[in-house]
Design a protein around this motif. Structure first.
Motif, PDB file in Angstrom:
ATOM      1  N   ALA A 142     -47.784  13.391  26.168  1.00  0.00           N
ATOM      2  CA  ALA A 142     -47.885  12.911  24.788  1.00  0.00           C
ATOM      3  C   ALA A 142     -48.160  14.055  23.820  1.00  0.00           C
ATOM      4  O   ALA A 142     -47.576  14.114  22.729  1.00  0.00           O
ATOM      5  CB  ALA A 142     -48.993  11.859  24.686  1.00  0.00           C
ATOM      6  N   SER A 143     -49.039  14.987  24.190  1.00  0.00           N
ATOM      7  CA  SER A 143     -49.379  16.089  23.295  1.00  0.00           C
ATOM      8  C   SER A 143     -48.201  17.036  23.101  1.00  0.00           C
ATOM      9  O   SER A 143     -47.946  17.512  21.991  1.00  0.00           O
ATOM     10  CB  SER A 143     -50.592  16.854  23.836  1.00  0.00           C
ATOM     11  N   PHE A 157     -41.907  17.594  18.453  1.00  0.00           N
ATOM     12  CA  PHE A 157     -41.297  16.827  17.370  1.00  0.00           C
ATOM     13  C   PHE A 157     -41.745  17.387  16.021  1.00  0.00           C
ATOM     14  O   PHE A 157     -40.918  17.637  15.124  1.00  0.00           O
ATOM     15  CB  PHE A 157     -41.710  15.348  17.472  1.00  0.00           C
ATOM     16  N   THR A 158     -43.053  17.555  15.861  1.00  0.00           N
ATOM     17  CA  THR A 158     -43.574  18.001  14.573  1.00  0.00           C
ATOM     18  C   THR A 158     -43.128  19.420  14.258  1.00  0.00           C
ATOM     19  O   THR A 158     -42.809  19.738  13.104  1.00  0.00           O
ATOM     20  CB  THR A 158     -45.111  17.914  14.569  1.00  0.00           C
ATOM     21  N   HIS A 183     -39.568   8.259  15.399  1.00  0.00           N
ATOM     22  CA  HIS A 183     -40.911   7.716  15.599  1.00  0.00           C
ATOM     23  C   HIS A 183     -41.397   7.802  17.035  1.00  0.00           C
ATOM     24  O   HIS A 183     -42.565   7.495  17.303  1.00  0.00           O
ATOM     25  CB  HIS A 183     -40.884   6.229  15.228  1.00  0.00           C
ATOM     26  N   THR A 184     -40.556   8.199  17.964  1.00  0.00           N
ATOM     27  CA  THR A 184     -40.876   7.973  19.375  1.00  0.00           C
ATOM     28  C   THR A 184     -42.104   8.743  19.856  1.00  0.00           C
ATOM     29  O   THR A 184     -42.718   8.371  20.863  1.00  0.00           O
ATOM     30  CB  THR A 184     -39.676   8.324  20.266  1.00  0.00           C
ATOM     31  N   TRP A 185     -42.482   9.811  19.140  1.00  0.00           N
ATOM     32  CA  TRP A 185     -43.681  10.545  19.555  1.00  0.00           C
ATOM     33  C   TRP A 185     -44.960   9.772  19.230  1.00  0.00           C
ATOM     34  O   TRP A 185     -45.999   9.972  19.875  1.00  0.00           O
ATOM     35  CB  TRP A 185     -43.731  11.918  18.864  1.00  0.00           C
ATOM     36  N   HIS A 207     -50.608   8.091  20.013  1.00  0.00           N
ATOM     37  CA  HIS A 207     -51.693   7.162  19.725  1.00  0.00           C
ATOM     38  C   HIS A 207     -52.314   6.599  21.004  1.00  0.00           C
ATOM     39  O   HIS A 207     -53.526   6.468  21.129  1.00  0.00           O
ATOM     40  CB  HIS A 207     -51.191   5.997  18.871  1.00  0.00           C
ATOM     41  N   THR A 208     -51.466   6.233  21.942  1.00  0.00           N
ATOM     42  CA  THR A 208     -51.961   5.603  23.164  1.00  0.00           C
ATOM     43  C   THR A 208     -52.814   6.568  23.973  1.00  0.00           C
ATOM     44  O   THR A 208     -53.829   6.175  24.554  1.00  0.00           O
ATOM     45  CB  THR A 208     -50.782   5.100  24.013  1.00  0.00           C
ATOM     46  N   GLN A 209     -52.423   7.831  24.020  1.00  0.00           N
ATOM     47  CA  GLN A 209     -53.132   8.807  24.847  1.00  0.00           C
ATOM     48  C   GLN A 209     -54.270   9.508  24.118  1.00  0.00           C
ATOM     49  O   GLN A 209     -55.174  10.039  24.757  1.00  0.00           O
ATOM     50  CB  GLN A 209     -52.135   9.865  25.367  1.00  0.00           C
TER      51      GLN A 209
END
Length: 543
Positions: free
Chosen positions: A169-170, A176-177, A240-242, A247-249
């Motif tokens: 996730a990180s 992406f960013t 948006h997929t990131w 958020h979840t992790q």
């Protein structure tokens, strides 16, 4: 005091968190109480400076840049340390100054594993500097630096203190960013060189573009680069997929900061940089921005209905709610952008609270699987009622802040700006309105499964499931009070933003056909021909 604030107020507010972080680096890691106290005092000091700025802010001239400082920073590239506050940035700055101490207080007695308050709190303070700096910057290079400052602290917060899939996730968040930021930087440099401007300041570049420094084709490409850079940060569909993974992790505080403030850096970039500097390109891109906004609203809502994890459901709701913000921005009207800023503030307060609540539920039940939860109102009634209030605010119940973030944005699509296709946006309005029905569906379903009924047998007699604690009350109370106060009296935000939004938009977006349009030089991009007569009769009838 006013003279001091004019010269040093913004600088103090922006860089005080870095001073606090530097002090914490000198304190041994074992002195946890001292680290917590330094971080809290620093964040409260920043909030105090923010209150002083608010009290000295001239609400009768919110369109004017106040407490402005403009000094040569990097002379060789013509970059200035140019900062200031107006009505568009003030609400977001105050939101940041509220959320950070709330996060520090919430973390007071339960830092995530591996427990390291020193590093964790230092990252929060660095994030605060980056967030405030982005909202006060008036120079593209300075804006980019602050925009990027937040990237590494959030990356480490997810990668070190996150869940089981934290590394994936990180890394996804970072790549992406960073990709969006690279496109944004290329657009900034292209704008500077093609205009031949002598400065990177927003006003200087806007004036250079207005005087014909950039061809229409180049403007479209430059705006496209900014659109991707800011759109990924929002994040808009399909970039948006990131977000759900991050958020979840992320730890609870990381999710709160990400939802409450970091997502707003992207939408703020649209209203502060892209639209005021490149208004003709904004008109051309507006239908596509609006399309992706309404797709995001529906997709995010349907995604929520498919989730089994409470935190992931709230994350997908962010995609939907930020779609309403982007729809307001896409109208290019003062009404729509005012609604968008209200949506940013409301989303920050409400979704931040929902992530706080998800974190508290996870701490007590050790799971966020919706199918395993239930009976929160029985075991922790105060927390259950707070969750109910925030769910109602998120679905847009009148009288709470969420209503003023959604309803005006939908309404603004009925009359978009000159040059923007009316029928297209009225179709978007209908689709967005359907999104509010879906929002009510997934939020009421979540509330019913988590809060109502009897506690599941595996948690029925668990002594660790307690009601709201003292630190939770202290951190949540200001957010809850503002959700209600803004819902009852939305002029708390609209009065501040209206003048600044109106001043940021070119008059060609709203001017009527006739001599005034001809004097202003409104071209075909805004729906006028060379003689000032309106090309799009349908748009004229709509207005």
């Amino acid at each position: 005091m006013e003279n001091l604030l004019d010269g040093w107020g913004i600088t103090l507010a922006t860089f005080s968190p870095l001073v606090g972080a530097a002090v914490m680096m000198l304190i041994p890691r074992e002195r946890e109480d001292r680290h917590k106290m330094v971080a809290l005092v620093t964040s409260l000091w920043v909030a105090f400076v923010g209150v002083l700025l608010l009290l000295s802010f001239d609400l009768d001239h919110t369109d004017r840049l106040q407490f402005a400082v403009d000094r040569v920073w990097i002379d060789v590239i013509s970059s200035h340390y140019s900062v200031g506050i107006d009505g568009m940035s003030l609400p977001l700055i105050l939101l940041t100054m509220l959320v950070v101490p709330a996060c520090i207080v919430y973390s007071w007695n339960h830092f995530p594993e591996p427990t390291n308050p020193k590093a964790f709190l230092i990252l929060i303070l660095i994030l605060e500097t980056g967030m405030i700096g982005t909202f006060v910057a008036q120079d593209l290079v300075l804006f980019f630096v602050f925009f990027e400052v937040v990237l590494l602290p959030m990356f480490f917060m997810i990668a070190v203190w996150g869940g089981e899939d934290r590394r994936y996730a990180s890394l996804k968040f970072f790549l992406f960013t960073l990709f969006g930021s690279a496109l944004m930087l290329v657009s900034f440099l292209a704008l500077f060189f093609l205009t031949g401007a002598e400065t990177f300041t927003f006003t200087g570049l806007a004036d250079a573009v207005a005087h014909g420094g950039v061809s229409r084709t180049a403007q479209l490409w430059i705006f496209g680069g900014m659109f991707l850079g800011f759109g990924i940060k929002v994040p808009m569909f399909p970039f948006h997929t990131w977000l759900p993974d991050a958020h979840t992790q992320a730890p609870t505080v990381g999710s709160v900061i990400l939802a409450a403030v970091l997502l707003k850096l992207g939408t703020y970039g649209f209203i502060r940089i892209a639209i005021p500097i490149l208004p003709e390109a904004a008109v051309a891109w507006a239908p596509w921005i609006g399309l992706l906004a309404v797709v995001g609203i529906i997709y995010g809502a349907l995604g929520c209905l498919a989730q089994t994890d409470m935190k992931r459901l709230i994350a997908f709701s962010s995609v939907a709610h930020m779609g309403f913000v982007m729809l307001g921005i896409a109208t290019l009207t003062d009404f729509g952008i005012n609604a968008a800023i209200m949506g940013m503030v409301a989303h920050g307060l409400i979704t931040g609270m929902l992530f706080f609540l998800a974190g508290s539920v996870k701490e007590r039940y050790h799971t966020l699987e919706i199918s395993r939860l239930g009976g929160l109102l029985v075991q922790a009634p105060r927390m259950g009622w707070i969750f109910g209030l925030c769910a109602m605010a998120s679905l847009g119940l009148p009288g709470l802040a969420g209503f003023w973030g959604e309803f005006p944005a939908i309404l603004s699509a009925y009359n978009p700006a000159n040059g923007v296709p009316v029928e297209t946006f009225r179709t978007y309005m209908v689709v967005a309105a359907l999104g509010t029905v879906l929002a009510a569906g997934y939020l009421l379903w979540l509330l019913q499964r988590v809060a109502f009924g009897t506690p599941p047998s595996e948690f029925a007699d668990d002594p660790h499931i307690t009601d709201t604690t003292k630190h939770e009350w202290i951190s949540w109370a200001p957010l809850l009070a503002l959700i209600v106060a803004i819902g009852i009296y939305p002029n708390l935000v609209f009065r501040v933003t209206d003048g600044a939004v109106d001043a940021s938009l070119t008059p060609c977006l709203t001017v009527e056909a006739g001599e005034e349009a001809e004097v202003l030089g409104c071209g075909e991009a805004y729906g006028f021909d060379d003689h000032g007569s309106e090309v799009d009769d349908e748009h004229a009838a709509g207005n």
